[in-house]
Design a protein around this motif. Structure first.
Motif, PDB file in Angstrom:
ATOM      1  N   GLY A   1       6.614   5.854  12.911  1.00 58.80           N
ATOM      2  CA  GLY A   1       5.152   4.822  12.598  1.00 58.80           C
ATOM      3  C   GLY A   1       4.375   6.369  12.430  1.00 58.80           C
ATOM      4  N   ARG A   2       4.795   6.560  11.642  1.00 61.33           N
ATOM      5  CA  ARG A   2       4.180   8.358  11.464  1.00 61.33           C
ATOM      6  C   ARG A   2       3.917   8.323   9.683  1.00 61.33           C
ATOM      7  N   ALA A   3       2.507   8.589   9.227  1.00 62.63           N
ATOM      8  CA  ALA A   3       2.172   8.656   7.970  1.00 62.63           C
ATOM      9  C   ALA A   3       2.339   9.830   7.339  1.00 62.63           C
ATOM     10  N   PRO A   4       3.024  10.378   7.236  1.00 56.32           N
ATOM     11  CA  PRO A   4       2.818  11.610   6.359  1.00 56.32           C
ATOM     12  C   PRO A   4       2.494  11.256   4.758  1.00 56.32           C
ATOM     13  N   ILE A   5       2.128  12.963   4.461  1.00 59.45           N
ATOM     14  CA  ILE A   5       1.812  13.165   3.265  1.00 59.45           C
ATOM     15  C   ILE A   5       2.958  13.632   2.514  1.00 59.45           C
ATOM     16  N   PHE A   6       2.955  12.614   1.528  1.00 58.62           N
ATOM     17  CA  PHE A   6       3.888  13.728   0.049  1.00 58.62           C
ATOM     18  C   PHE A   6       2.357  13.963  -0.827  1.00 58.62           C
TER      19      PHE A   6
END
Length: 422
Positions: free
Chosen positions: A139-144
């Motif tokens: 449920g996270r939204a890491p930035i790549f």
């Protein structure tokens, strides 16, 4: 264990913590289906019964924590089951990042920022994909953030970019369905213009910081940063510069003990530097293979996976666009205007006069409205390729992903070329 099934394909039965590795043969396709159990590709869980299609040259690794049965239809260069895999260590790395996210969420602080470094062809982008996908599954939204201008994992080669990974990437399509933030670099290696590369890395870090300030979820989820394989001399200095620009707290070094030792010595004490092994399935690629991968990535931008998109070709007059190149030829210091240094030329926006030399070059469509904008640090909104030039009619034919007109009229020239061969 593999069982040949003739026309029905080949079935592989994996037990817990096995990894099936296969590479698709040139000019072939392979259809993969998970028949039983649970498995994943680079951190993305596979759907039982769905048929996944992989094109020529694709290198795929299916990992299972509990056991599964996989069927392959098509011609593979190689296909085997391995029990020697670094996936457990990669999972531990993800768990450590998730613990940092939990703490950041509780204390309302910034989440982890991890940079992945190492020489070429050790699996840096694969580890980034695994860590991003594992984060999205929770449920996270890491930035790549992708600093590897040679391959272009968020957009096309010749760009630096970033995207928010809010759901696991599709095993067939990677991140191609997402809309990245991209900046024009225009070369295949940071060494072609170190000054511009440094400027854009810092600009990308600034934009990501602004995004984190506006979204707590993004801020807590953190950032996973991919780098190129240039790790000696100026390349090493670029790694340190990137780590400082993004204010990283974790560095993952893959398969390079010397680099690990040097970074532990040179980075601040609060930065955690970890040495990780590469996967046994990673193979070194030749210059020709890397060039083919670049062409395939550009072609995919216009034509999609398995020709699922339909690009457009249309004519534009020379007067309808303004073409520039970032970076002017170097001049001796004695020839420079008073007060200007040599580095200023590396970020100078130079007008390009239309000529036959522009044929087959890739161009970024800048979001800038005019030369008065800061074109160098402005993001791009798409790409075109000049496929034909008519000097008598004073017009170009361009390959574009959408029909006329172009969304903006400022084009930035790349050193990268693409031949649109059907």
């Amino acid at each position: 264990m593999a069982d040949d099934k003739n026309e029905e394909g080949t079935e592989f039965r994996l037990v817990a913590k096995d990894e099936l590795r296969f590479e698709v043969e040139s000019k072939a396709t392979v259809v993969m289906e998970m028949m039983e159990g649970k498995g994943e590709i680079f951190g993305t869980e596979l759907a039982k019964g769905r048929k996944y299609k992989f094109s020529a040259g694709a290198k795929v690794a299916v990992y299972t924590w509990h056991g599964c049965k996989i069927k392959l239809n098509g011609t593979t260069e190689v296909a085997y089951i391995s029990k020697e895999t670094p996936m457990l260590m990669y999972l531990n790395t993800h768990v450590a990042l998730e613990q940092m996210r939990v703490k950041a969420d509780e204390e309302n602080t910034r989440g982890p920022r991890a940079i992945i470094v190492g020489p070429t062809d050790v699996g840096k982008s694969t580890l980034c994909r695994i860590l991003c996908n594992y984060g999205a599954r929770l449920g996270r939204a890491p930035i790549f953030a992708d600093l590897d201008v040679g391959q272009g994992h968020t957009d096309i080669p010749g760009t630096l970019g970033a995207l928010s990974v809010e759901r696991p990437s599709d095993p067939e399509e990677d991140y191609s369905q997402l809309s990245p933030l991209s900046f024009h670099f225009g070369h295949k290696s940071p060494g072609d213009n170190i000054t511009l590369y440094s400027l854009l890395v810092q600009r990308l870090a600034e934009v990501i910081n602004l995004r984190c300030e506006k979204s707590k979820k993004t801020n807590v989820s953190g950032c996973i940063i991919n780098t190129c394989g240039w790790i000696r001399g100026e390349g090493y200095n670029m790694l340190k510069m990137a780590a400082g620009a993004f204010e990283v707290d974790s560095v993952m070094v893959i398969d390079q003990e010397r680099l690990y030792t040097e970074l532990r010595r040179d980075l601040p004490e609060f930065v955690s530097v970890v040495l990780l092994p590469k996967s046994g399935g990673v193979v070194e690629r030749s210059k020709n293979t890397r060039a083919e991968a670049r062409d395939a990535r550009i072609r995919e931008y216009f034509y999609g996976i398995d020709n699922s998109l339909y690009p457009h070709t249309f004519e534009i007059k020379f007067t309808e666009v303004k073409i520039y190149k970032i970076g002017a030829p170097e001049l001796p210091e004695s020839c420079l205007p008073l007060g200007m240094n040599a580095e200023d030329h590396k970020t100078k926006v130079v007008p390009v006069i239309p000529s036959m030399s522009l044929l087959h070059h890739v161009f970024s469509v800048s979001a800038a409205n005019s030369i008065e904008d800061n074109i160098t640090e402005t993001n791009v909104i798409g790409f075109v390729v000049i496929t034909a030039i008519d000097m008598e009619k004073q017009a170009f034919s361009v390959l574009a992903p959408s029909p006329r007109p172009l969304p903006k009229n400022v084009l930035l020239m790349m050193d990268i070329q693409f031949m649109d061969i059907k």
